[in-house]
Design an enzyme around this catalytic site. Structure first.
Site, PDB file in Angstrom:
ATOM      1  N   ARG A   1      10.002 -16.498  -4.730  1.00 21.71           N
ATOM      2  CA  ARG A   1       9.133 -15.372  -5.118  1.00 21.71           C
ATOM      3  C   ARG A   1       9.875 -14.429  -6.051  1.00 21.71           C
ATOM      4  O   ARG A   1       9.254 -13.772  -6.889  1.00 21.71           O
ATOM      5  CB  ARG A   1       8.719 -14.559  -3.875  1.00 21.71           C
ATOM      6  CG  ARG A   1       7.543 -15.106  -3.099  1.00 21.71           C
ATOM      7  CD  ARG A   1       7.055 -14.054  -2.099  1.00 21.71           C
ATOM      8  NE  ARG A   1       6.803 -12.809  -2.799  1.00 21.71           N
ATOM      9  CZ  ARG A   1       7.031 -11.597  -2.290  1.00 21.71           C
ATOM     10  NH1 ARG A   1       7.467 -11.449  -1.071  1.00 21.71           N
ATOM     11  NH2 ARG A   1       6.794 -10.518  -3.011  1.00 21.71           N
TER      12      ARG A   1
ATOM     13  N   ASP B   1      16.294  -3.554  -0.885  1.00 23.65           N
ATOM     14  CA  ASP B   1      16.194  -4.990  -1.190  1.00 23.65           C
ATOM     15  C   ASP B   1      17.565  -5.660  -1.236  1.00 23.65           C
ATOM     16  O   ASP B   1      17.652  -6.893  -1.211  1.00 23.65           O
ATOM     17  CB  ASP B   1      15.471  -5.201  -2.527  1.00 23.65           C
ATOM     18  CG  ASP B   1      13.991  -4.832  -2.444  1.00 23.65           C
ATOM     19  OD1 ASP B   1      13.504  -4.564  -1.334  1.00 23.65           O
ATOM     20  OD2 ASP B   1      13.330  -4.808  -3.497  1.00 23.65           O
TER      21      ASP B   1
ATOM     22  N   ARG C   1       3.714  -1.561   5.946  1.00 25.75           N
ATOM     23  CA  ARG C   1       3.751  -1.367   4.491  1.00 25.75           C
ATOM     24  C   ARG C   1       2.418  -0.757   4.086  1.00 25.75           C
ATOM     25  O   ARG C   1       1.505  -1.446   3.632  1.00 25.75           O
ATOM     26  CB  ARG C   1       3.987  -2.690   3.759  1.00 25.75           C
ATOM     27  CG  ARG C   1       5.310  -3.337   4.114  1.00 25.75           C
ATOM     28  CD  ARG C   1       5.684  -4.414   3.139  1.00 25.75           C
ATOM     29  NE  ARG C   1       6.041  -3.873   1.844  1.00 25.75           N
ATOM     30  CZ  ARG C   1       6.451  -4.625   0.812  1.00 25.75           C
ATOM     31  NH1 ARG C   1       6.537  -5.930   0.956  1.00 25.75           N
ATOM     32  NH2 ARG C   1       6.773  -4.077  -0.340  1.00 25.75           N
TER      33      ARG C   1
ATOM     34  N   LYS D   1      11.695  -8.603 -11.422  1.00 30.84           N
ATOM     35  CA  LYS D   1      10.418  -8.844 -10.728  1.00 30.84           C
ATOM     36  C   LYS D   1       9.631  -7.545 -10.570  1.00 30.84           C
ATOM     37  O   LYS D   1       8.430  -7.497 -10.837  1.00 30.84           O
ATOM     38  CB  LYS D   1      10.713  -9.446  -9.344  1.00 30.84           C
ATOM     39  CG  LYS D   1       9.634  -9.256  -8.298  1.00 30.84           C
ATOM     40  CD  LYS D   1      10.075  -9.828  -6.966  1.00 30.84           C
ATOM     41  CE  LYS D   1       9.252  -9.398  -5.783  1.00 30.84           C
ATOM     42  NZ  LYS D   1       9.488  -8.023  -5.321  1.00 30.84           N
ATOM     43  N   ASN D   2      10.301  -6.486 -10.129  1.00 30.07           N
ATOM     44  CA  ASN D   2       9.571  -5.257  -9.815  1.00 30.07           C
ATOM     45  C   ASN D   2       9.208  -4.434 -11.051  1.00 30.07           C
ATOM     46  O   ASN D   2       8.622  -3.365 -10.930  1.00 30.07           O
ATOM     47  CB  ASN D   2      10.369  -4.414  -8.806  1.00 30.07           C
ATOM     48  CG  ASN D   2      10.371  -5.075  -7.430  1.00 30.07           C
ATOM     49  OD1 ASN D   2       9.614  -6.017  -7.179  1.00 30.07           O
ATOM     50  ND2 ASN D   2      11.238  -4.604  -6.547  1.00 30.07           N
TER      51      ASN D   2
ATOM     52  N   CYS E   1       6.522  -9.144   1.144  1.00 29.05           N
ATOM     53  CA  CYS E   1       7.464  -9.447   2.213  1.00 29.05           C
ATOM     54  C   CYS E   1       7.012  -8.793   3.506  1.00 29.05           C
ATOM     55  O   CYS E   1       6.495  -7.674   3.508  1.00 29.05           O
ATOM     56  CB  CYS E   1       8.849  -8.951   1.830  1.00 29.05           C
ATOM     57  SG  CYS E   1       9.607  -9.946   0.559  1.00 29.05           S
TER      58      CYS E   1
HETATM   59  C1  LIG Z   1       6.551  -5.111  -6.071  1.00 26.00           C
HETATM   60  C2  LIG Z   1       7.545  -4.040  -5.780  1.00 26.00           C
HETATM   61  O1  LIG Z   1       7.849  -3.204  -6.615  1.00 26.00           O
HETATM   62  N1  LIG Z   1       8.099  -4.059  -4.563  1.00 26.00           N
HETATM   63  C3  LIG Z   1       9.127  -3.104  -4.240  1.00 26.00           C
HETATM   64  C4  LIG Z   1       8.467  -1.805  -3.829  1.00 26.00           C
HETATM   65  O2  LIG Z   1       7.568  -2.087  -2.770  1.00 26.00           O
HETATM   66  P1  LIG Z   1       6.487  -0.980  -2.386  1.00 26.00           P
HETATM   67  O3  LIG Z   1       6.052  -0.260  -3.603  1.00 26.00           O
HETATM   68  O4  LIG Z   1       5.485  -1.666  -1.545  1.00 26.00           O
HETATM   69  O5  LIG Z   1       7.345  -0.006  -1.522  1.00 26.00           O
HETATM   70  P2  LIG Z   1       7.053   1.547  -1.296  1.00 26.00           P
HETATM   71  O6  LIG Z   1       8.068   2.316  -2.062  1.00 26.00           O
HETATM   72  O7  LIG Z   1       5.622   1.821  -1.565  1.00 26.00           O
HETATM   73  O8  LIG Z   1       7.275   1.667   0.271  1.00 26.00           O
HETATM   74  C5  LIG Z   1       8.368   2.298   0.841  1.00 26.00           C
HETATM   75  C6  LIG Z   1       7.973   2.883   2.183  1.00 26.00           C
HETATM   76  O9  LIG Z   1       6.923   3.841   2.024  1.00 26.00           O
HETATM   77  C7  LIG Z   1       5.849   3.565   2.899  1.00 26.00           C
HETATM   78  N2  LIG Z   1       4.562   3.836   2.207  1.00 26.00           N
HETATM   79  C8  LIG Z   1       4.377   3.374   0.933  1.00 26.00           C
HETATM   80  C9  LIG Z   1       3.167   3.558   0.288  1.00 26.00           C
HETATM   81  C10 LIG Z   1       2.137   4.228   0.969  1.00 26.00           C
HETATM   82  O10 LIG Z   1       1.036   4.415   0.450  1.00 26.00           O
HETATM   83  N3  LIG Z   1       2.373   4.686   2.244  1.00 26.00           N
HETATM   84  C11 LIG Z   1       3.564   4.510   2.870  1.00 26.00           C
HETATM   85  O11 LIG Z   1       3.748   4.937   4.016  1.00 26.00           O
HETATM   86  C12 LIG Z   1       5.955   2.061   3.199  1.00 26.00           C
HETATM   87  O12 LIG Z   1       5.338   1.739   4.434  1.00 26.00           O
HETATM   88  C13 LIG Z   1       7.448   1.844   3.190  1.00 26.00           C
HETATM   89  O13 LIG Z   1       7.978   2.160   4.468  1.00 26.00           O
HETATM   90  O14 LIG Z   1       9.455  -0.867  -3.418  1.00 26.00           O
HETATM   91  C14 LIG Z   1      10.200  -1.298  -2.260  1.00 26.00           C
HETATM   92  C15 LIG Z   1      11.129  -0.176  -1.857  1.00 26.00           C
HETATM   93  O15 LIG Z   1      12.041   0.084  -2.870  1.00 26.00           O
HETATM   94  C16 LIG Z   1      10.924  -2.599  -2.573  1.00 26.00           C
HETATM   95  O16 LIG Z   1      11.521  -3.070  -1.393  1.00 26.00           O
HETATM   96  C17 LIG Z   1       9.992  -3.652  -3.105  1.00 26.00           C
HETATM   97  O17 LIG Z   1      10.732  -4.735  -3.631  1.00 26.00           O
HETATM   98  C1  LIG Z   2      10.103  -6.300  -0.597  1.00 20.18           C
HETATM   99  C2  LIG Z   2      10.181  -7.033  -1.689  1.00 20.18           C
HETATM  100  O1  LIG Z   2       9.177  -7.453  -2.474  1.00 20.18           O
HETATM  101  P1  LIG Z   2       7.609  -7.201  -2.371  1.00 20.18           P
HETATM  102  O2  LIG Z   2       7.404  -5.730  -2.422  1.00 20.18           O
HETATM  103  O3  LIG Z   2       7.110  -7.882  -3.591  1.00 20.18           O
HETATM  104  O4  LIG Z   2       7.166  -7.816  -1.100  1.00 20.18           O
HETATM  105  C3  LIG Z   2      11.463  -7.461  -2.245  1.00 20.18           C
HETATM  106  O5  LIG Z   2      11.478  -7.776  -3.450  1.00 20.18           O
HETATM  107  O6  LIG Z   2      12.452  -7.518  -1.499  1.00 20.18           O
END
Ligand SMILES: CC(=O)N[C@H]1[C@@H](OP(=O)(O)OP(=O)(O)OC[C@H]2O[C@@H](n3ccc(=O)[nH]c3=O)[C@H](O)[C@@H]2O)O[C@H](CO)[C@@H](O)[C@@H]1O
Ligand SMILES: C=C(OP(=O)(O)O)C(=O)O
Length: 421
Positions: free
Chosen positions: A398, A306, A124, A22-23, A119
């Site tokens: 999802r 995850d 986030r 998915k990711n 999620c």
């Molecule tokens: C679609 C996808 O790929 N989703 C994955 C992606 O989510 P996603 O890319 O949203 O997760 P991030 O690595 O960005 O977020 C991790 C942490 O960094 C913080 N943060 C992130 C971006 C930002 O601009 N500012 C900030 O503060 C977030 O609040 C969170 O606490 O990585 C997560 C962490 O491995 C996984 O759980 C999700 O499954």
């Molecule tokens: C946090 C997850 O997904 P998403 O970033 O797509 O919400 C997840 O896959 O567990």
């Protein structure tokens, strides 16, 4: 309304076919929109709800998208993008919607983000994404609900992420791929899915180096072209099937080319689970009581957040006290109360959880609060006495394709029920 019904007690035995990631597929759909040249083909596409939403979103901005479900193949023609709007009713249903912004910026000069879903795991933020676009020359107007990003052309810059954001890294690489000059992204994410996206972009003609080192350099190019790419296997789906084998005292062969479970495998081994690699197949079996475990979630190569929820279920079934420290998200313990309804003993204090096992689990009516807590409840149901009913099953769908038939093929008693809301 999607509901899963699981009757526990059957050991899982057989072969589990692991889906595409998915990711990885979601940023790849975003990447396919970067090019007006030809049609992109993505293979090994997981038939999950997030992919269906991504198809709807790509269609809404003007792409021609064919999802060939039985072939697990997507064909994307992005030659005629016409709308910069990511409509709220689709974009708010999945996190991957954020990955469409770079293509809209490059192709149409603006992206209007009416919302980003995903999620519900506490805060986030997306500040790294927007700060990065600004450093590359975009104007970002952050309204109450709608975010408007505009650029008449991006220029390379040095970017720094406070923490190695997964989608943040992917978005900034895509933004830099067609920018003028050189971009350096420091503290970039190391996740294998990010590297798979880099592989695809490189085939498309992007010039990216340093993937997997934390320091990524992107030399902007004039244009990218459409390619065929096979999505890597989903290590989270694989981890769940390994755990399902472990908690039911079963034996499952995981099929999915090049699977590496990394630290998840080592943690399960510490708990008493046996892994054996037989060429391209990874065999998982467990025929002894599980031992407790300590987990600290981290970015790759640490323990993936995850898989923290599914691991909480495994810990509840282990003989002794396990400790879990969640370091990525500040709201990822909603599972604890649901597991406790089934007889588990999980105590949460801030970002830490103490799981006192083994407590016998009993079927109950529970709710998925997010994708991974949902699949963790399915695991609990497989090990519980009696019937477990899991509501909000859409969240599970999802991220896991054809879950019920894939688990039934291993001997699980699980059904998916869909009804009108
Ligand atoms: C679609 C996808 O790929 N989703 C994955 C992606 O989510 P996603 O890319 O949203 O997760 P991030 O690595 O960005 O977020 C991790 C942490 O960094 C913080 N943060 C992130 C971006 C930002 O601009 N500012 C900030 O503060 C977030 O609040 C969170 O606490 O990585 C997560 C962490 O491995 C996984 O759980 C999700 O499954
Ligand atoms: C946090 C997850 O997904 P998403 O970033 O797509 O919400 C997840 O896959 O567990």
């Amino acid at each position: 309304m999607v509901r899963y019904r699981v009757r526990g007690g059957n050991p899982l035995r057989g072969t589990a076919f692991i889906q595409g990631a998915k990711n990885a597929v979601l940023p790849m759909i975003g990447a396919a929109l970067l090019t007006a040249q030809g049609r992109t083909v993505l293979r090994n596409v997981p038939i999950i709800e997030d992919v269906r939403r991504a198809v709807e979103l790509a269609t809404a901005v003007g792409a021609g998208v064919e999802l060939h479900e039985s072939e697990r193949t997507l064909v994307i023609d992005a030659s005629r993008l016409h709308s910069p709007v990511l409509p709220a009713q689709i974009a708010r249903r999945f996190r991957g919607s954020v990955l469409f912004t770079p293509a809209l910026l490059h192709r149409l000069g603006e992206a209007i983000v009416e919302g980003v879903g995903g999620c519900n795991l506490g805060s986030r933020n997306l500040d790294f994404h927007y700060l990065g676009y600004k450093r590359l020359g975009a104007v970002v107007d952050e309204g109450e609900t709608v975010i408007h990003v505009k650029a008449s052309g991006l220029t390379g810059a040095t970017l720094y992420l406070d923490t190695p954001s997964h989608t943040g890294t992917e978005n900034l690489i895509m933004a830099a791929a067609l920018a003028k000059g050189t971009t350096v992204i420091e503290n970039a994410a190391l996740e294998p899915e990010v590297l798979d996206v880099i592989d695809m972009l490189t085939k498309m003609g992007a010039r990216i180096s340093g993937g997997g080192t934390g320091f990524i350099t992107v030399e902007g190019v004039e244009e990218l072209h459409a390619v065929e790419h096979t999505v890597m296997p989903d290590r989270l789906d694989a981890g769940v099937f390994a755990m399902a084998a472990a908690i039911t005292q079963g034996e499952v062969s995981l099929v999915g080319t090049g699977l590496d479970l990394g630290v998840v495998r080592y943690k399960l081994e510490q708990m008493g689970v046996d892994f054996a690699r037989q060429g391209a197949v990874l065999q998982v079996r467990c025929d002894r009581p599980l031992r407790p475990i300590n987990i600290i979630t981290d970015t790759y190569p640490g323990f993936a957040t995850d898989l923290q929820s599914p691991m909480m279920t495994v810990a509840a079934l282990a003989d002794g006290t396990s400790y879990i420290h969640e370091r990525i998200f500040d709201g990822r313990f909603a599972l604890a109360a649901e597991l406790n309804k089934m007889g588990a003993n999980v105590e949460v204090a801030g970002s830490r959880a103490i799981v006192r096992g083994a407590t016998p689990l009993t079927g109950a009516h529970v709710t998925a609060h997010d994708l991974r807590s949902g699949i963790a409840l399915v695991l609990a149901g497989l090990a519980a006495k009696g019937e477990t009913v899991i509501d909000s099953g859409y969240l599970i769908d999802r991220g896991h394709a054809h879950l019920a038939p894939r688990m039934r093929a291993l001997g699980a008693d699980i059904t998916q029920e869909i009804s009108e809301p």
